[in-house]
Structure formats: structure tokens, C-alpha cells
Design an enzyme around this catalytic site. Structure first.
Site, PDB file in Angstrom:
ATOM      1  N   ASP A  84      55.294  19.765 -45.618  1.00  0.00           N
ATOM      2  CA  ASP A  84      54.348  21.044 -45.465  1.00  0.00           C
ATOM      3  C   ASP A  84      53.674  20.602 -44.343  1.00  0.00           C
ATOM      4  O   ASP A  84      53.163  19.555 -43.499  1.00  0.00           O
ATOM      5  CB  ASP A  84      53.363  21.285 -46.301  1.00  0.00           C
ATOM      6  CG  ASP A  84      53.476  21.138 -47.898  1.00  0.00           C
ATOM      7  OD1 ASP A  84      54.492  22.645 -48.168  1.00  0.00           O
ATOM      8  OD2 ASP A  84      53.620  20.683 -48.406  1.00  0.00           O
ATOM      9  N   ASP A  91      42.444  21.917 -50.888  1.00  0.00           N
ATOM     10  CA  ASP A  91      41.294  22.089 -52.343  1.00  0.00           C
ATOM     11  C   ASP A  91      41.299  20.604 -52.782  1.00  0.00           C
ATOM     12  O   ASP A  91      39.939  20.315 -52.729  1.00  0.00           O
ATOM     13  CB  ASP A  91      42.804  22.121 -53.910  1.00  0.00           C
ATOM     14  CG  ASP A  91      44.137  21.719 -53.301  1.00  0.00           C
ATOM     15  OD1 ASP A  91      44.270  20.830 -52.568  1.00  0.00           O
ATOM     16  OD2 ASP A  91      44.689  21.837 -54.203  1.00  0.00           O
ATOM     17  N   ASP A 101      59.104  17.458 -50.372  1.00  0.00           N
ATOM     18  CA  ASP A 101      58.703  18.661 -49.864  1.00  0.00           C
ATOM     19  C   ASP A 101      57.723  18.005 -48.688  1.00  0.00           C
ATOM     20  O   ASP A 101      57.427  17.284 -48.829  1.00  0.00           O
ATOM     21  CB  ASP A 101      58.735  19.636 -50.282  1.00  0.00           C
ATOM     22  CG  ASP A 101      57.772  20.211 -51.728  1.00  0.00           C
ATOM     23  OD1 ASP A 101      56.483  19.291 -51.188  1.00  0.00           O
ATOM     24  OD2 ASP A 101      57.916  20.668 -52.353  1.00  0.00           O
TER      25      ASP A 101
END
Ligand code: ATP
Ligand code: MG
Length: 465
Positions: free
Chosen positions: A85, A164, A83
Site C-alpha cells: 500500500d 486503525d 501486498d
């Protein structure tokens, strides 16, 4: 697999090195590195039309627009992105205005979902440091340092440092097709290293789910955790108990339903994370020797099905994860004199209600899970019409698969599974023959290996007194 990546994949490390030149020595102190289009293998062909549409519309409206996160990481590894982002300097409201097919979601992180048919592109506004005094100013932290809300807008560099892992902080710029590497992520992709950006313990405290993400990426990408990012995990694992169960449910699905469940499960156990998600299952694994093999086999079968692109249901997995505690509880109730059927009902109820305090399992999965369990009591009963009723049950197939897993894990003696395997595919004549064989088994149950043992008090060792 991405077309044109075969050469890249043959020796991915070398290829990246030769593409990106010698590595920067200042490993501990990342600097921005901009890798121009001709020096990296990520091409617009790897991106969906929807993702490109979003990038170009933002760009044409005068905003900065980047692809970021998993899609760039996966492209660099020669994997097809799952996907997309997008990160931008446009605020959620500005994004919302540019796309009719969009809506703002989330409180903790306000983001915009732009929908194109079944595909959703996630657009996030650059986030700044929680304490900074610019932009829309809404960040909250709990006493433990956990970020409760994080909607402080910032610039791309601040945004990168709030992500992260270093490998997730790579940005593809639609303005010139370059990749911006803010935290030495490319080097870590080369060495297959998962490294938190900043101080690992602080980053885990801000969001304990990052510990689960570490394990998920390690299993999925076949990366290792950098020792400094690995060290605090054991000690900080209990912070997961403070994460809302609904968020953990989403994360658990990603952990176990992405085709690398077995490896993920082993890592979760090794790091003491599994016990924070499924405490009773973890305890049951210490008491029942079949409980851990049962979960591993259920995960292996799910992994296989995912790789074969066959449908999978979380209900089956949850059934396996919680079957150990359900069995322990059922035995206790039976030992207190309750008959098996109500004992299973009561045990199921109890185990589920305790589990929901950790990981919220929606009814659409917990109801079929209970059917799978209930059917375990019906599968041995093969007299008369019953056998056909069981065969017609909408959850028969899952329950039969579950029975096979129980036998393979050593919970049950083999036999019943084979019988059902034969019965399902048999013609009428053969079915009659199989049913008559059951008649020869006086109980008609092909009873499971005797497993109920009353707990006896251990005899006191003799003493000198
Ligand atoms: P995949 O989609 O393959 O699971 P991903 O890295 O894209 O992997 P997402 O959950 O889609 O994961 O998140 C997109 C990006 O947002 C990540 O790459 C990371 O940069 C950032 N991100 C997501 N979750 C967190 C988090 N808990 N803390 C910090 N950054 C995060
Ligand atoms: Mg993603």
C-alpha cells in the site's frame, strides 16, 4: 521468509530495541519518530518491483511517496509482505495521470489501483480530519458516528492518525529510506501489542470493521489486544449489524482464509463478534454439541491446506458454518412431516436467505455450498449406478471431506467416511467387494446415528398444591 532476517527473527524484540534505542516514556502522547535507514532492517529488497516502480515514479514527479501499513509492519516482523500500500500527497487524479495502468476505485474511500500483471498496488492520498477545511471536502458520518465517506485530503501526519492500529501507521519514505513512526508503532511491534490510535470506542464507532481487523491481526501476528482497545469490543459488537453485508463478506474471507482460521474463530466467539456475523450458526452451537467442533475442524483443515499451499474454497467453510442451522431447520420440517430431501432443500434456502442479510455470500460460493449439503444425502445411498454418479459429481471431493469432518465432530457415527475412502482408491475388483458389503446393510444407507428426537414438552415438576 525474508532473506537476511534470520538473526532479526531469533530475538526480534531485542533486535528492534537495540536498533531503535531506548523507548520514549511519553507513551500516551505519541510523537513523530524518524528512524534512519541504517537503524532499521527494512530494505528495498523486501519490496516488489511494482511497488518500487510506483514509489519512484511518484517521487520523480515531485510527490511524497511512502509504503505504509501491512507491508512495513510485516517487514519489521521478518515476514514477507503480502501486498503493498502506497500513501502519497498526490490526488487520485494526479496518480491516475502518472500511470496508464491505473484506475480510481471506491466511493467511501477513493483510491487508485495500479496494476502490473496480477499484482495490484493500492495508492491512497493522505487523508485529513473529516471536519477540516482544506482540500477536497467530502466526509460524511452517520448518527452513530460511523464514517460513511472519507475523502478529505490532508498531510501525512493527519493520515497516520486516521489509520486503525499503531503498528499500521508506519511509513517507509522512498526519498531517504527512513521509517516514520507517528504513533509509537515500533514499540507496539516489540511488545506484540495491538493498540488503536486514539480513543478505542470512538474509532470502533467510526468503523466497526476495525473490531474484526483487531481479531484478524491478533490471530495472524500472534499479538495481544491492549486492554483499552479490548474493553469496548463486547459492548460495541452489535454495531457490525449496520455494516453492509458485501463488505463483511470480504472481511470474513480475510478472517477465515488466511491460515489462522481456528484461532480467529475462537477470538471472534470470545468477543461476541461471531454472533453478529453468523447469528444462526452461533445459536446452533448452543443447541447442537457437534456444531462448534464441526466448524473448528473445517477451519483446521482449511488452515492446514493453506499452509501446504493447496487450493481452498470458501464454499466448504460456509457449508460448515451454516450446517448447524440447516440441520435444526431440517429437523423441524421433518417433524412436521416433510420428507428429508425437500426438507433439506427448504432448510438450505431459508438459512441462506437469512444469512445474506448479514454476510453477502456470492452465488459462486453458495451454489457449491448447497451441492456439498445435497450430496450428504446421497453419500449413504450406495446401491447400483448411484454410487458411480455420486463419485463423478464435480463436488464429490468437497462433499466427502465434509462427511469426514461431520464424523470427526461427532455428528455421525464413523463408518461411511472410511467406506468412501476405500472405494475411491479401489480397483474394480475391490469396488465390487465394497459394494457387496453395502448389500449386507439392509437399508443400504449405513444410516447416520439416530439423531431425530421429537421435542417433548418438559414434564412439570411436582408441586405442593
Ligand atoms: P494485510 O494487507 O496484511 O491484511 P494491512 O494492514 O495492509 O494488512 P489493508 O486492509 O491492506 O491491511 O490496509 C492497509 C492500511 O490501511 C492498514 O495498514 C491501515 O493503516 C489502513 N486501514 C485499512 N483499513 C482501515 C480501517 N478500517 N480503518 C483505519 N485504517 C485502515
Ligand atoms: Mg495491505
Amino acid at each position: 521468509m525474508i532473506k537476511g532476517f534470520t538473526r532479526f527473527l531469533q530475538s526480534p524484540g531485542e533486535h528492534i530495541r537495540s536498533l531503535f534505542g531506548p523507548q520514549d516514556a511519553s507513551a500516551g502522547n505519541p510523537v513523530l519518530r524518524i528512524i534512519p535507514r541504517q537503524e532499521h532492517p527494512v530494505s528495498r529488497q523486501h519490496f516488489s518491483d511494482a511497488a518500487l516502480k510506483v514509489l519512484y515514479r511518484l517521487h520523480n514527479a515531485g510527490h511524497e511517496a511512502f509504503l505504509v501499513g501491512g507491508c512495513i509492519r510485516d517487514s519489521l516482523l521478518g515476514r514477507m509482505p503480502k501486498d503493498f500500500d502506497v500513501a502519497t500527497d498526490a490526488t487520485p487524479e494526479e496518480v491516475r495521470e502518472l500511470f496508464r495502468n491505473s484506475r480510481i476505485i471506491g466511493r467511501r474511500f477513493r483510491i487508485v489501483h495500479v496494476r502490473f500483471g496480477r499484482e495490484v498496488i493500492e495508492v491512497t492520498t493522505f487523508r485529513g480530519k473529516p471536519g477540516d477545511d482544506h482540500g477536497d471536502h467530502i466526509a460524511q458520518q452517520s448518527n452513530d458516528g460511523m464514517l460513511l465517506r472519507d475523502n478529505v485530503w490532508g498531510n501525512i501526519e493527519e493520515d497516520a492518525l486516521r489509520r486503525d492500529f499503531t503498528i499500521n501507521a508506519l511509513y517507509y519514505n522512498i526519498a531517504d529510506f527512513s521509517i516514520h513512526d507517528f504513533a509509537d508503532g515500533v514499540r507496539d511491534i516489540e511488545t506484540r501489542t495491538l493498540r488503536l490510535i486514539g480513543d478505542p470506542a470512538t474509532r470502533y464507532r467510526e468503523d466497526p470493521v476495525r473490531m474484526l481487523r483487531a481479531v484478524r491481526f491478533a490471530a495472524k501476528l500472534d499479538f495481544h489486544l491492549d486492554p483499552a482497545s479490548e474493553a469496548p469490543v463486547h459492548e460495541l459488537a452489535p454495531l457490525l449489524l449496520q455494516v453492509p453485508p458485501a463488505r463483511l463478506f470480504d472481511e470474513v474471507l480475510k478472517l477465515f482464509m488466511s491460515g489462522h482460521g481456528v484461532e480467529t474463530f475462537r477470538l471472534l466467539r470470545d468477543y461476541g463478534l461471531f454472533a453478529m456475523l453468523f447469528p444462526e450458526a452461533d445459536e446452533a452451537m448452543a443447541q447442537l454439541e457437534w456444531a462448534e467442533p464441526l466448524v473448528e475442524r473445517a477451519l483446521a483443515s482449511t488452515d492446514r491446506r493453506i499452509h501446504e499451499e493447496r487450493p481452498v474454497t470458501p464454499a466448504f467453510l460456509f457449508a460448515a458454518l451454516l450446517w448447524g442451522p440447516v440441520q435444526l431447520r431440517q429437523r423441524e420440517l421433518e417433524d412436521d412431516g416433510m420428507p428429508p430431501i425437500p426438507a433439506l432443500q427448504a432448510a438450505s434456502q431459508k438459512v441462506i436467505s437469512r444469512q445474506l442479510q448479514h454476510v453477502a455470500i456470492p452465488k459462486r460460493f453458495s451454489l457449491p455450498m448447497r451441492d456439498i449439503w445435497d450430496l450428504q444425502q446421497r453419500l449413504p445411498l450406495r446401491r447400483g449406478k448411484r454410487v458411480f454418479q455420486t463419485r463423478e459429481h464435480p463436488r464429490f471431493r468437497a462433499a466427502y471431506d465434509f462427511l469426514l469432518v461431520r464424523e470427526a465432530a461427532g455428528e455421525l457415527a464413523p463408518g461411511l467416511g472410511d467406506w468412501w475412502t476405500a472405494f475411491q482408491d479401489a480397483d474394480e475388483h475391490e469396488q465390487r467387494r465394497l459394494l457387496s458389503k453395502v448389500g449386507a446393510d439392509p437399508a443400504g444407507t449405513n444410516a447416520p446415528r439416530k439423531r431425530r428426537r421429537r421435542r417433548r414438552k418438559p414434564r412439570k415438576p411436582p408441586t405442593d398444591e
